[in-house]
Design a protein around this motif. Structure first.
Motif, short mmCIF file in Angstrom:
data_model
loop_
_atom_site.label_atom_id
_atom_site.label_comp_id
_atom_site.label_asym_id
_atom_site.label_seq_id
_atom_site.Cartn_x
_atom_site.Cartn_y
_atom_site.Cartn_z
N GLY A 46 0.82 -1.20 0.00
CA GLY A 46 0.00 0.00 0.00
C GLY A 46 0.85 1.25 0.00
O GLY A 46 2.10 1.18 -0.01
N PRO A 47 0.24 2.41 0.00
CA PRO A 47 0.99 3.67 -0.03
C PRO A 47 2.00 3.81 1.10
O PRO A 47 3.04 4.46 0.93
CB PRO A 47 -0.10 4.74 0.05
CG PRO A 47 -1.31 4.08 -0.49
CD PRO A 47 -1.22 2.65 -0.06
N ASP A 48 1.70 3.22 2.27
CA ASP A 48 2.63 3.30 3.40
C ASP A 48 3.45 2.04 3.56
O ASP A 48 4.14 1.87 4.57
CB ASP A 48 1.86 3.60 4.69
CG ASP A 48 0.85 2.52 5.04
OD1 ASP A 48 0.74 1.53 4.27
OD2 ASP A 48 0.18 2.64 6.08
N GLY A 49 3.39 1.14 2.57
CA GLY A 49 4.17 -0.09 2.62
C GLY A 49 3.45 -1.26 3.26
O GLY A 49 3.94 -2.40 3.18
N ARG A 50 2.32 -1.02 3.92
CA ARG A 50 1.56 -2.11 4.54
C ARG A 50 0.93 -2.99 3.46
O ARG A 50 0.50 -2.49 2.42
CB ARG A 50 0.46 -1.57 5.43
CG ARG A 50 0.92 -0.76 6.61
CD ARG A 50 -0.25 -0.01 7.25
NE ARG A 50 -1.28 -0.90 7.77
CZ ARG A 50 -2.50 -0.50 8.12
NH1 ARG A 50 -2.84 0.78 8.00
NH2 ARG A 50 -3.37 -1.37 8.61
N PRO A 51 0.84 -4.31 3.69
CA PRO A 51 0.14 -5.17 2.73
C PRO A 51 -1.33 -4.77 2.62
O PRO A 51 -2.01 -4.59 3.63
CB PRO A 51 0.29 -6.57 3.34
CG PRO A 51 1.45 -6.48 4.26
CD PRO A 51 1.43 -5.07 4.81
N ILE A 67 -6.65 3.37 -8.74
CA ILE A 67 -6.40 2.31 -7.78
C ILE A 67 -6.79 2.80 -6.39
O ILE A 67 -6.62 3.99 -6.07
CB ILE A 67 -4.93 1.85 -7.82
CG1 ILE A 67 -4.73 0.56 -7.01
CG2 ILE A 67 -3.99 2.96 -7.33
CD1 ILE A 67 -3.35 -0.08 -7.23
N SER A 68 -7.34 1.91 -5.59
CA SER A 68 -7.65 2.18 -4.19
C SER A 68 -7.24 0.96 -3.37
O SER A 68 -7.13 -0.15 -3.90
CB SER A 68 -9.14 2.47 -3.99
OG SER A 68 -9.54 3.62 -4.71
N TYR A 69 -7.02 1.17 -2.07
CA TYR A 69 -6.43 0.13 -1.22
C TYR A 69 -7.27 -0.14 0.02
O TYR A 69 -7.99 0.75 0.51
CB TYR A 69 -5.04 0.57 -0.76
CG TYR A 69 -4.04 0.79 -1.87
CD1 TYR A 69 -3.18 -0.23 -2.28
CD2 TYR A 69 -3.93 2.03 -2.51
CE1 TYR A 69 -2.24 -0.02 -3.29
CE2 TYR A 69 -3.00 2.25 -3.52
CZ TYR A 69 -2.16 1.21 -3.90
OH TYR A 69 -1.24 1.42 -4.89
N ILE A 70 -7.16 -1.36 0.53
CA ILE A 70 -7.75 -1.75 1.81
C ILE A 70 -6.70 -2.55 2.57
O ILE A 70 -6.24 -3.58 2.06
CB ILE A 70 -9.02 -2.60 1.63
CG1 ILE A 70 -9.96 -1.99 0.57
CG2 ILE A 70 -9.74 -2.75 2.98
CD1 ILE A 70 -9.83 -2.61 -0.80
N PRO A 71 -6.28 -2.12 3.75
CA PRO A 71 -5.26 -2.86 4.50
C PRO A 71 -5.67 -4.31 4.73
O PRO A 71 -6.81 -4.60 5.10
CB PRO A 71 -5.14 -2.08 5.81
CG PRO A 71 -5.56 -0.69 5.44
CD PRO A 71 -6.65 -0.86 4.42
N ALA A 72 -4.72 -5.23 4.50
CA ALA A 72 -5.02 -6.65 4.60
C ALA A 72 -5.47 -7.05 5.99
O ALA A 72 -6.35 -7.91 6.14
CB ALA A 72 -3.80 -7.46 4.17
N ASP A 73 -4.89 -6.43 7.03
CA ASP A 73 -5.28 -6.83 8.38
C ASP A 73 -6.73 -6.46 8.67
O ASP A 73 -7.44 -7.18 9.39
CB ASP A 73 -4.34 -6.23 9.43
CG ASP A 73 -4.23 -4.71 9.36
OD1 ASP A 73 -4.84 -4.10 8.47
OD2 ASP A 73 -3.51 -4.14 10.21
N GLU A 74 -7.22 -5.36 8.08
CA GLU A 74 -8.62 -4.99 8.27
C GLU A 74 -9.55 -5.98 7.55
O GLU A 74 -10.63 -6.33 8.07
CB GLU A 74 -8.86 -3.57 7.77
CG GLU A 74 -8.10 -2.51 8.58
CD GLU A 74 -8.40 -1.10 8.11
OE1 GLU A 74 -9.38 -0.92 7.34
OE2 GLU A 74 -7.69 -0.17 8.53
#
Length: 357
Positions: free
Chosen positions: A171-176, A212-219
């Motif tokens: 993601g933008p901050d490096g999080r999966p 593109i849009s993102y959703i953190p994997a942990d969420e």
């Protein structure tokens, strides 16, 4: 002959029609087109075609792919798996669940379907999930998180051509994150006459492009419905070459290849009046390809200046919307990748994806 690109070393070679409307099926009176795809738990390959009934009412069907010598040649119909049963999928004079794309996501153990809910406010993105392709759990309409730096609300706008990556990406901050490609359309005049085009901050080209849009994997791991609340929106690509003169949009789920993420997309050229009726358009849809950066999938590494598939056969040039090849699904059979695509909004074709040496 396949169309060649010097920038993306992949070609498409058409193989023929795999599904055409059955005159005995009333749900198919307006065509079968733009399929999703996937495998049931027993490993059998299926398409999920858009079935169009009289009155332009769309449903999502299920059809097992028939193979001959490892090549898709036809289908066996298995009914309807998604219909416009919810209020937000139906308007006063329209209804539909349209143009599904499905991505098998191993880390979630589910197929993720994006589709266009053609409801009271026109085409809006919606999501559903399944473990077997037959039973689908709606996750609801996509609700884009407000992003102040865009100076707009993406939920105001019609949206189409959405598809998930098959695995978490940075993601933008490096999080999966799970990432969604989609295509907002900025003209609000179709339902509010005179309102016109409203562009986000930093965008000067009003032609629809790929975002593109993102959703953190942990969420998502904690709550699958988080997939319907993407954030960190960013423009990936806009029209750049002549075959994309009017607009572009994502096609099948991105495919991981040695060079990055291979995204087959469509480009449109011609004339499209200010209306939602596709039969009034004089356009041509061709397929292009781009490579996205694995470390930053919102960045295009390179893309085709020429299409890799254009309408050429009678089935692609004649139909509800003439001159259309519209790729929406990709599957592997015995080590070979096949791309399924809509033909003139009436039938479904298949092409082989090859990598040039």
């Amino acid at each position: 002959m396949p169309h060649l690109s010097t920038s993306v070393p992949y070609t498409l070679t058409r193989l023929g029609v795999v599904m055409a409307p059955d005159p005995a099926e009333p749900f198919e009176a307006g065509g079968v087109l733009n399929p999703a795809s996937g495998r049931t738990p027993d490993g059998r390959l299926h398409l999920l075609p858009r079935l169009v009934a009289t009155g332009n009412v769309s449903r999502v069907g299920l059809a097992e792919v028939e193979l001959r010598d490892g090549v898709p040649v036809g289908v066996r119909r298995k009914g309807v798996v998604l219909a416009p049963d919810e209020g937000w999928e139906r308007g006063l004079n329209n209804a539909g669940v349209e143009d599904p794309r499905t991505t098998w996501v191993p880390s979630l153990g589910r197929h993720l379907m994006t589709y266009v809910a053609y409801g009271p406010l026109g085409p809006r993105l919606a999501l559903a999930a399944s473990t077997d392709l037959r039973s689908w759990r709606r996750l609801g309409p996509v609700q884009f998180t407000y992003q102040p730096d865009l100076d707009t609300d993406l939920n105001l706008f019609p949206n189409k051509d959405a598809v998930f990556f098959p695995e978490p990406v940075p993601g933008p901050d490096g999080r999966p994150c799970y990432a969604l490609l989609h295509r907002p359309m900025w003209d609000l005049g179709w339902f509010r006459p005179g309102e016109g085009v409203h562009l986000p901050a930093g965008i000067t080209d009003e032609r629809p492009g790929i975002w593109i849009s993102y959703i953190p994997a942990d969420e998502v791991n904690a709550d699958l419905t988080a997939l319907a609340r993407p954030r960190d929106h960013r423009c990936v690509a806009l029209s750049q070459f002549p075959f994309e003169e009017l607009k572009i949009g994502a096609g099948p789920p991105p495919l991981r290849v040695p060079e990055g993420w291979l995204l087959i997309h469509h480009g449109v050229t011609g004339y499209a009046p200010d209306a939602w009726d596709p039969t009034t358009q004089r356009v041509e849809y061709g397929a292009g390809a781009m490579l996205l950066d694995p470390a930053d999938p919102g960045r295009v590494l390179t893309r085709t200046a020429e299409p890799i598939l254009v309408p050429d056969t009678e089935d692609e040039r004649t139909g509800t919307v003439p001159n259309v090849v519209f790729p929406t699904a990709i599957e592997q059979v015995d080590g070979v990748h096949f791309v399924f695509y809509g033909m003139a909004d009436t039938k479904i074709g298949v092409a082989r994806l090859d990598r040039r040496p």
